[in-house]
Design an enzyme around this catalytic site. Structure first.
Site, PDB file in Angstrom:
ATOM      1  N   CYS A  16       1.939  -6.147   4.754  1.00 18.57           N
ATOM      2  CA  CYS A  16       2.253  -4.743   5.017  1.00 18.57           C
ATOM      3  C   CYS A  16       1.444  -3.881   4.066  1.00 18.57           C
ATOM      4  O   CYS A  16       1.333  -4.201   2.873  1.00 18.57           O
ATOM      5  CB  CYS A  16       3.747  -4.508   4.809  1.00 18.57           C
ATOM      6  N   GLU A  42       6.092  -2.133  13.183  1.00 20.98           N
ATOM      7  CA  GLU A  42       6.054  -0.665  13.098  1.00 20.98           C
ATOM      8  C   GLU A  42       7.377  -0.033  13.521  1.00 20.98           C
ATOM      9  O   GLU A  42       7.817   0.943  12.901  1.00 20.98           O
ATOM     10  CB  GLU A  42       4.889  -0.105  13.915  1.00 20.98           C
TER      11      GLU A  42
END
Length: 165
Positions: A89, A132
């Site tokens: 991430c 997301e």
């Protein structure tokens, strides 16, 4: 518009559920442009608005040469096998941890004009859609790890140079 700085794990905006966007809002086009510019940087598969400090339900993606965005996305389907993938991430830089993700995912939302958008896929696209939308719900992937993996991940993250800078 511009490539925006990525907020790091520990920033409260990353743990807050994002508010829906209002189609037609005059600042929305600039947000989408910034999300698209930011996701085009090398090595990026997706950027959620909260990762650039904007607590609105929007994300951009860059998977297999396809670049785009979705406003007010909702993860409407996951199916197939639950796989363990090495996931990273931008908000947790330098780390990859084994993360459970479904092999297929589908998201529905809208574009800047309010037109319906549907994205679906397998592989990296499925992973990005789940990752997301998790961001927009206030969940970072490290929070979804198996308990022992999560404890180890948190030890490593707290030792990182960028932690709490």
């Amino acid at each position: 518009m511009s490539v925006r700085a990525i907020r790091l794990f520990g920033d409260p905006v990353l743990r807050s559920p994002s508010d829906p966007v209002v189609v037609g809002d005059p600042g929305l086009r600039a947000l989408v442009d910034d999300l698209l510019d930011t996701v085009r940087e090398p090595g990026r598969a997706g950027v959620a608005a909260c990762q650039i400090g904007v607590n609105l339900r929007a994300f951009s993606y860059n998977v297999d040469g396809e670049v785009g965005y979705v406003l007010n996305p909702v993860l409407v389907e996951t199916s197939g096998e639950l796989e363990i993938v090495d996931e990273g991430c931008l908000s947790v830089p330098g780390f990859y941890f084994p993360t459970p993700r479904w092999s297929f995912a589908r998201v529905e939302g809208v574009d800047l004009d309010g037109n319906r958008v549907e994205l679906s896929g397998t592989g990296l696209m499925a992973q990005a859609l789940q990752h997301e939308t998790d961001h927009l719900d206030g969940t970072l992937y490290v929070m979804t790890l198996e308990p022992e993996t999560r404890r180890d991940a948190m030890r490593q993250i707290r030792a990182a140079d960028w932690w709490r800078v």
